[in-house]
Each structure stands twice: as structure tokens, then as C-alpha cells.
Scaffold this motif. Sequence first.
Motif, mmCIF file in Angstrom:
data_model
loop_
_atom_site.group_PDB
_atom_site.id
_atom_site.type_symbol
_atom_site.label_atom_id
_atom_site.label_comp_id
_atom_site.label_asym_id
_atom_site.label_seq_id
_atom_site.Cartn_x
_atom_site.Cartn_y
_atom_site.Cartn_z
ATOM 1 N N ASN A 1 0.822 -1.213 0.000
ATOM 2 C CA ASN A 1 0.000 0.000 0.000
ATOM 3 C C ASN A 1 0.855 1.262 0.000
ATOM 4 O O ASN A 1 0.542 2.243 -0.686
ATOM 5 C CB ASN A 1 -0.946 0.000 1.200
ATOM 6 C CG ASN A 1 -2.061 -1.038 1.066
ATOM 7 O OD1 ASN A 1 -2.468 -1.358 -0.050
ATOM 8 N ND2 ASN A 1 -2.523 -1.566 2.181
ATOM 9 N N THR A 2 1.943 1.242 0.774
ATOM 10 C CA THR A 2 2.835 2.409 0.822
ATOM 11 C C THR A 2 3.468 2.656 -0.543
ATOM 12 O O THR A 2 3.553 3.801 -1.010
ATOM 13 C CB THR A 2 3.940 2.202 1.876
ATOM 14 O OG1 THR A 2 3.331 2.014 3.162
ATOM 15 C CG2 THR A 2 4.865 3.395 1.929
ATOM 16 N N GLU A 3 3.904 1.579 -1.192
ATOM 17 C CA GLU A 3 4.563 1.742 -2.494
ATOM 18 C C GLU A 3 3.562 2.075 -3.601
ATOM 19 O O GLU A 3 3.891 2.802 -4.535
ATOM 20 C CB GLU A 3 5.378 0.494 -2.815
ATOM 21 C CG GLU A 3 6.464 0.242 -1.767
ATOM 22 C CD GLU A 3 7.705 -0.423 -2.317
ATOM 23 O OE1 GLU A 3 7.785 -0.644 -3.539
ATOM 24 O OE2 GLU A 3 8.619 -0.707 -1.517
ATOM 25 N N ILE A 4 2.347 1.576 -3.477
ATOM 26 C CA ILE A 4 1.301 1.956 -4.448
ATOM 27 C C ILE A 4 1.025 3.453 -4.364
ATOM 28 O O ILE A 4 0.899 4.147 -5.382
ATOM 29 C CB ILE A 4 0.014 1.139 -4.202
ATOM 30 C CG1 ILE A 4 0.218 -0.310 -4.656
ATOM 31 C CG2 ILE A 4 -1.175 1.768 -4.935
ATOM 32 C CD1 ILE A 4 -0.896 -1.248 -4.247
ATOM 33 N N LEU A 5 0.944 3.969 -3.140
ATOM 34 C CA LEU A 5 0.734 5.410 -2.954
ATOM 35 C C LEU A 5 1.903 6.203 -3.534
ATOM 36 O O LEU A 5 1.710 7.282 -4.114
ATOM 37 C CB LEU A 5 0.563 5.729 -1.463
ATOM 38 C CG LEU A 5 -0.774 5.310 -0.832
ATOM 39 C CD1 LEU A 5 -0.729 5.534 0.681
ATOM 40 C CD2 LEU A 5 -1.929 6.088 -1.450
ATOM 41 N N ALA A 6 3.107 5.669 -3.378
ATOM 42 C CA ALA A 6 4.283 6.350 -3.932
ATOM 43 C C ALA A 6 4.204 6.435 -5.455
ATOM 44 O O ALA A 6 4.528 7.471 -6.049
ATOM 45 C CB ALA A 6 5.548 5.611 -3.507
ATOM 46 N N LEU A 7 3.748 5.358 -6.075
ATOM 47 C CA LEU A 7 3.640 5.360 -7.538
ATOM 48 C C LEU A 7 2.505 6.268 -8.005
ATOM 49 O O LEU A 7 2.621 6.931 -9.040
ATOM 50 C CB LEU A 7 3.420 3.926 -8.044
ATOM 51 C CG LEU A 7 4.586 2.958 -7.824
ATOM 52 C CD1 LEU A 7 4.263 1.595 -8.435
ATOM 53 C CD2 LEU A 7 5.877 3.507 -8.402
ATOM 54 N N GLN A 8 1.429 6.287 -7.261
ATOM 55 C CA GLN A 8 0.336 7.202 -7.613
ATOM 56 C C GLN A 8 0.807 8.649 -7.514
ATOM 57 O O GLN A 8 0.445 9.491 -8.343
ATOM 58 C CB GLN A 8 -0.864 6.955 -6.700
ATOM 59 C CG GLN A 8 -1.563 5.628 -6.959
ATOM 60 C CD GLN A 8 -2.659 5.334 -5.953
ATOM 61 O OE1 GLN A 8 -2.656 5.859 -4.835
ATOM 62 N NE2 GLN A 8 -3.600 4.475 -6.331
#
Length: 322
Positions: A15-22
Motif C-alpha cells: 500500500n505504501t509503495e502503491i501510494l508512492a507510484l500514484q
Amino acid sequence: MPSFDYIGSAKRVLNTEILALQNLEHYIDANFEAVCHSILNHQGKVIVMGMGKSGHIGKKMAATFASTGTSAFFVHPGEAAHGDLGMIEAQDLVIAISNSGESHEIISLFPVFKRLGITTVSMTGKPTSTMAKLSDHHLQITVPKEACPLGLAPTSSSTATLVMGDALAIALLEARGFSEEDFALSHPGGALGRKLLLKLSDIMHSGEALPFVTPETLIRDALLRITEKGLGMTAVVNESRELLGIFTDGDLRRILDKRIDIHTTSIGEVMTLNPTTATPNMLAAEGLNLMQSRNINGLILLEDNQVVGALNMHDLLKAGVM
């Protein structure tokens, strides 16, 4: 040991890395477009640099560029300061990676870049950093937070850098009109390379390995030739080796059902006329498609109507085309 929620921890990382990519989408802007134009307009290579984890990402980035039509390689900043700068020329473009933008190993090289007139692109998480200010172009890769709970190990930031590199490579690929054939040329050992570059001439049986008989040959003797060559078929040719027909294992089963005497009947009386043929220059993938569409297991190859080669499905399988 007390139980630990491994699954919950892993999901928090995702979830943290998905937010980073978004969040990264905000930085695909005019600066990104300017970098693409600059790379496309450069006559030299793209040199990717980075220390530590940024270096690992940089190596992958350079490899992706190279396999998608952008000539590139990775140079270690530490080695560059001790001689490897000789690999970089004035017409090249340097992409320097550092999340902090303060990597002294890279910053120490900028005076040389400036003196040689080399275009520089920095990828950092801090647009006010030294590297960002020194570069001709800057790509921002800021992430809200690292997936590492200590905020120390590069996790979200390295993922964002990797994805930014992929975004550059694919944008350049599409801008160039890079095709599957172009990809195959840089991956001749891969499955796609084999499918797109391999020709039937590369895998065909020819010369002494080529099965052929004349129409006067008795079926019994033709069967010996088929067994000897191991292709499950033989071409039937005239004295100029022009194709007259073909005889296969399938034909043998059919004539045995008709109780034809193989010791007294010639192959010319039972051969299949007008068989499916191809040329040696045909791509192996096209040959496979032809054989599958005609529901045949063997193929005779002709040049000027003369038999020059033959192959079967096993040859295509062994070559990795299937």
C-alpha cells in the motif's frame, strides 16, 4: 517467539509503495517531456549513474533502455572518477540518480560534464538539491514515505525511480516506433528473437541429410530412405531434383489399408501430388503457421522448384519456435 503478522506487514509495504507510484504521476510533466526530447535528439549514448541502491536501479534502467532502442549503459560514479569517465563522450547524455540529490561521488563529476558540454539529467527526490540545481533537466521522484518503518532503507523511493525509468524507456520506444523485429535484433537468444529472426534455412535438413527418391523407386526402398533420414517423409524428384510429389508416414498407412504390395509398386504410383512447400527464406514462425494450417507434419523447401531442404515439426520444436 511471539507471533508476527507477516501478511499485514507485507500489505502495508504494498500500500505504501502503491501510494508512492500514484504520487509519481504528478511528476510526469513538461520536464519529463523535455528529457524525452533531449534523449531523442542526442546522437550519443545515455549514460546512467547511481550509488548504492540507486546504482542497482540505474543498471536495470540502462538495460531497459538498451533493449528498447535507446543506446545506453551504466557507469559506476566511483569508477568514473578513476578512469571510466573516458567512456563518456561530449555527445552523450548522463542520467544521474540520487534520492537525496547530494551524492558527492556524482556531484564531483559535474565539473567534467560541464567542461565537455555533456547534457545532464538528475533524478532526485529533492528538487532543491545540489544535483537538481547543477543538471540541465530534473525529474522529481519524491515519495510520501519509505515502506521501511525506520525510513532508512530505500524502498518506495527506489521503486519510484525504477518506474520513472520504465516510463522514460517506453515513451522513447513508442516515439521511435520501435517494433517487435527491432526488439528481436537485440534479443537474438530469446524466444521472441527465435520466432522473429530464425529462418527455415537455419533449421532445415539439406545435402546428405535430405530424403529424396525418384518416382521409379519401389515403395519398399523408399521406406528404407525415410527410415534412414528420420523425417517421416521423402520427396519424390526427377533427375533434375525438381519436385514431383511427396510420400509420408501417413501415406504409408493409407496404402497398407488398400493392401498395395510395397515390394512391387513404385513410389510414383502412390505419392501425393502438389504437396505444400515453402522456401528456405521463410521465417520459421511462418513455416510453423503454414504447417499447422495445412495439418501437416513435414515440409519440403524449394528454390526454383528444386528440392533444397526439408524439415518436420520436431525440428521446429527443437529450435524453440513452438
